[in-house]
Design a protein around this motif. Structure first.
Motif, PDB file in Angstrom:
ATOM      1  N   LEU A   1       6.427  77.341  84.650  1.00 30.48           N
ATOM      2  CA  LEU A   1       7.762  77.923  84.532  1.00 30.48           C
ATOM      3  C   LEU A   1       8.794  76.862  84.160  1.00 30.48           C
ATOM      4  O   LEU A   1       9.614  77.063  83.249  1.00 30.48           O
ATOM      5  N   MET A   2       8.765  75.714  84.858  1.00 28.70           N
ATOM      6  CA  MET A   2       9.729  74.657  84.569  1.00 28.70           C
ATOM      7  C   MET A   2       9.574  74.113  83.153  1.00 28.70           C
ATOM      8  O   MET A   2      10.560  73.897  82.438  1.00 28.70           O
ATOM      9  N   ILE A   3       8.332  73.875  82.747  1.00 26.59           N
ATOM     10  CA  ILE A   3       8.092  73.366  81.395  1.00 26.59           C
ATOM     11  C   ILE A   3       8.586  74.365  80.357  1.00 26.59           C
ATOM     12  O   ILE A   3       9.217  73.989  79.356  1.00 26.59           O
ATOM     13  N   SER A   4       8.318  75.634  80.592  1.00 27.63           N
ATOM     14  CA  SER A   4       8.728  76.678  79.646  1.00 27.63           C
ATOM     15  C   SER A   4      10.255  76.745  79.541  1.00 27.63           C
ATOM     16  O   SER A   4      10.816  76.812  78.438  1.00 27.63           O
ATOM     17  N   LEU A   5      10.924  76.735  80.694  1.00 22.07           N
ATOM     18  CA  LEU A   5      12.383  76.797  80.693  1.00 22.07           C
ATOM     19  C   LEU A   5      12.982  75.560  80.030  1.00 22.07           C
ATOM     20  O   LEU A   5      13.931  75.657  79.237  1.00 22.07           O
ATOM     21  N   TYR A   6      12.425  74.402  80.341  1.00 22.00           N
ATOM     22  CA  TYR A   6      12.936  73.153  79.768  1.00 22.00           C
ATOM     23  C   TYR A   6      12.724  73.131  78.257  1.00 22.00           C
ATOM     24  O   TYR A   6      13.604  72.728  77.490  1.00 22.00           O
ATOM     25  N   ALA A   7      11.533  73.565  77.823  1.00 20.56           N
ATOM     26  CA  ALA A   7      11.216  73.585  76.395  1.00 20.56           C
ATOM     27  C   ALA A   7      12.119  74.547  75.627  1.00 20.56           C
ATOM     28  O   ALA A   7      12.411  74.337  74.443  1.00 20.56           O
ATOM     29  N   ARG A   8      12.571  75.596  76.321  1.00 24.23           N
ATOM     30  CA  ARG A   8      13.466  76.568  75.695  1.00 24.23           C
ATOM     31  C   ARG A   8      14.928  76.113  75.752  1.00 24.23           C
ATOM     32  O   ARG A   8      15.810  76.776  75.224  1.00 24.23           O
ATOM     33  N   GLY A   9      15.181  74.972  76.388  1.00 23.64           N
ATOM     34  CA  GLY A   9      16.538  74.449  76.469  1.00 23.64           C
ATOM     35  C   GLY A   9      17.408  75.170  77.474  1.00 23.64           C
ATOM     36  O   GLY A   9      18.646  75.142  77.362  1.00 23.64           O
ATOM     37  N   VAL A  10      16.791  75.806  78.474  1.00 23.46           N
ATOM     38  CA  VAL A  10      17.553  76.526  79.494  1.00 23.46           C
ATOM     39  C   VAL A  10      18.225  75.526  80.436  1.00 23.46           C
ATOM     40  O   VAL A  10      17.552  74.659  81.008  1.00 23.46           O
ATOM     41  N   ARG A  11      19.535  75.635  80.587  1.00 26.53           N
ATOM     42  CA  ARG A  11      20.251  74.729  81.483  1.00 26.53           C
ATOM     43  C   ARG A  11      19.874  75.046  82.938  1.00 26.53           C
ATOM     44  O   ARG A  11      19.817  76.198  83.327  1.00 26.53           O
ATOM     45  N   GLY A  12      19.660  73.992  83.710  1.00 24.29           N
ATOM     46  CA  GLY A  12      19.264  74.194  85.098  1.00 24.29           C
ATOM     47  C   GLY A  12      17.811  74.605  85.232  1.00 24.29           C
ATOM     48  O   GLY A  12      17.437  75.258  86.210  1.00 24.29           O
ATOM     49  N   ALA A  13      16.972  74.214  84.256  1.00 28.76           N
ATOM     50  CA  ALA A  13      15.570  74.640  84.252  1.00 28.76           C
ATOM     51  C   ALA A  13      14.846  74.240  85.531  1.00 28.76           C
ATOM     52  O   ALA A  13      14.071  75.028  86.090  1.00 28.76           O
ATOM     53  N   ILE A  14      15.097  73.035  86.001  1.00 32.12           N
ATOM     54  CA  ILE A  14      14.406  72.541  87.198  1.00 32.12           C
ATOM     55  C   ILE A  14      14.832  73.333  88.431  1.00 32.12           C
ATOM     56  O   ILE A  14      13.994  73.775  89.227  1.00 32.12           O
ATOM     57  N   LEU A  15      16.146  73.530  88.587  1.00 32.02           N
ATOM     58  CA  LEU A  15      16.641  74.272  89.748  1.00 32.02           C
ATOM     59  C   LEU A  15      16.152  75.716  89.718  1.00 32.02           C
ATOM     60  O   LEU A  15      15.689  76.254  90.734  1.00 32.02           O
ATOM     61  N   ILE A  16      16.222  76.348  88.564  1.00 35.28           N
ATOM     62  CA  ILE A  16      15.740  77.727  88.433  1.00 35.28           C
ATOM     63  C   ILE A  16      14.257  77.790  88.764  1.00 35.28           C
ATOM     64  O   ILE A  16      13.791  78.693  89.473  1.00 35.28           O
ATOM     65  N   GLY A  17      13.503  76.808  88.261  1.00 33.48           N
ATOM     66  CA  GLY A  17      12.061  76.774  88.523  1.00 33.48           C
ATOM     67  C   GLY A  17      11.743  76.649  90.002  1.00 33.48           C
ATOM     68  O   GLY A  17      10.858  77.340  90.520  1.00 33.48           O
TER      69      GLY A  17
END
Length: 483
Positions: free
Chosen positions: A205-221
């Motif tokens: 989930l974190m890698i996917s969010l980060y790769a998509r450029g989602v801000r706060g990817a780590i916190l959301i994950g």
């Protein structure tokens, strides 16, 4: 005071219009920066509160769950105060919080040799020394003494170390109990157990969010994986591993729904440090080396971060020096002292501030907004005690990747720099010690220069540091000989 007058005052104080920004952009940039780096409220307790000191105590002297909540509250408090101070005094869009890598060094290389109070006392000493070096102008001299590739190697090595800590805590990497191989994948070469499954989901989930450029990817994950973990535990009733490396249970705390989400924060960790106790615990030479290692990491991290943020915000002069650099470095040095005094490890400038700058922030108002949000976050510290290790440590793997990216800047064809850099990077995770990696890198750098007839190229400070590390590595035979 009217809204227009207040806005005008903000504009003049922070030079918002002069720097081509608006109040709205600064507010938005500050919020973006907070969500990009707010993971530290969860991640710092995982690193700091998950380790016992030499006396077998967690921070605060209570249970691990209690330590988690205490560290979370203090982490948010100090980050909030220091970010506000950075914005108000230095007028720079740079937020501060507990430094990653520095907290791992405190937890795994310092606290294991002494009490937590003694360890945090060393952090305070390091911060005071940095402040003095900044005020005297000596900081740049030390900065110039260490070759740039070695500075990069330290960051890369810490990144690998952090990633290994995450994989071990998740149960992905475990000891085998055999001499060959000493470690392996999961249990018997297989990934098994619901906690490992939750970790894998979180990492994906974190890698996917980060790769998509989602801000706060780590916190959301982290938050999303925690919800998944609570559901999994409710269905499977897996329970705790109890510290058994062969268990398929949860590594640290079992995920459950908290009884309350908001509470008055407990700041009892503030002031819980011993300034000179470490010198009695481990001896003068070892204490000095530990302080220097903290000093080194803190030193170069901040200077690189502020330069990078200044460049992105177009706030650097023709020499590449950020506007108000001296004030930035002074506030950063105070952050190191404050972090140690609050028992959350040294606070430093965060490169994640680039996310807010990318969203338009150009002034210290953005850093103040980030700081205010950190202060508000202190009331949510009870939630941290219910976040399982497996939901948070995927962030360590992703952060390890981020720190690893500097490896491409190391000149691998130049043996005088490449071999010391390699030893620095390799020995940190392989020995589970950051200081060992740094010491090996410095010693090998001096050695190679000497055997190639270039001893005169080694800076005096590098000679001194190498000599100290030589004593550090040989401390046991030296002690035996002296006795």
């Amino acid at each position: 005071m009217s809204t227009q007058t207040a806005t005008g005052s903000l504009d003049r104080y922070f030079k918002i219009s002069q720097r081509g920004s608006t109040v709205a952009r600064e507010l938005r940039g500050g919020v973006v920066t907070f969500f990009t780096m707010a993971y530290i409220i969860v991640l710092n307790p995982i690193i700091i509160a998950g380790v016992q000191d030499a006396d077998g105590n967690y921070l605060g002297g209570g249970s691990q769950a209690q330590a988690f909540a205490l560290v979370a509250a203090a982490t948010a408090l100090v980050a909030g105060v220091m970010s506000i101070l950075m914005g108000a005094v230095a007028n720079f869009p740079l937020a501060m919080a507990t430094g990653l890598g520095l907290n791992a060094f405190v937890a795994y290389s310092i606290a294991s040799q002494m009490t937590w109070a003694d360890a945090m006392g060393l952090v305070v000493i390091e911060g005071i020394i940095i402040l003095v070096l900044v005020l005297t102008g000596f900081r740049k001299a030390v900065f110039d003494a260490v070759p740039l590739p070695l500075k990069m190697a330290i960051s890369v090595g810490i990144g690998l170390f952090i990633a290994l800590v995450g994989l071990v805590n998740a149960g992905v990497v475990r000891t085998t109990g055999n001499p060959s191989p000493p470690i392996g994948l999961g249990i018997g070469g297989e990934l098994s157990g619901w906690p490992v499954f939750v970790f894998c989901i979180g990492l994906v989930l974190m890698i996917s969010l980060y790769a998509r450029g989602v801000r706060g990817a780590i916190l959301i994950g982290i938050l999303a994986t925690t919800v998944i973990a609570v559901v999994v535990e409710a269905i499977t009733d897996t329970g705790s591993s109890g510290g058994d490396p062969t268990s398929k249970g949860w590594n640290l705390n079992v995920p459950t729904s908290p009884e309350k989400f908001v509470d008055m924060p407990d700041f009892s960790l503030l002031g819980d440090f011993s300034l000179l106790g470490s010198f009695e615990s481990v001896g003068f030479v070892t204490a000095v080396l530990l302080v220097f290692t903290l000093l080194l990491a803190d030193f170069f991290d901040t200077m690189g971060t502020m330069t990078a943020i200044g460049a992105e915000a177009d706030l650097n002069d023709e020499d590449g020096t950020p506007e108000g650099a001296q004030r930035i470095l002074v506030i950063d040095s105070i952050g190191a002292v404050a972090g140690g005094a609050a028992s959350v490890s040294s606070n430093t400038a965060y490169v994640e501030s680039a996310s807010g700058v990318g969203d338009g922030a150009r002034t210290g108002l953005a850093a103040i907004v980030t700081g205010v949000l950190f202060l508000l976050a202190t009331v949510f510290s009870p939630v941290v005690a219910h976040i399982p290790n497996e939901a948070a440590v995927p962030a360590l793997v992703l952060v390890g990747f981020l720190m690893m990216q500097q490896v491409s800047e190391i000149p691998w064809k130049d043996i005088e720099l490449a071999l010391p850099a390699f030893l620095t990077i390799a020995l940190m995770p392989f020995t589970y010690s950051i200081s060992v990696g740094i010491g090996a890198g410095f010693l090998s750098y001096v050695l190679i220069k000497v055997v190639r007839g270039k001893a005169n190229q080694v800076h005096l400070l590098m000679w001194i540091v190498a000599a100290l590390f030589l004593v550090y590595f040989a401390i046991d035979p030296i002690t035996r000989w002296l006795s």
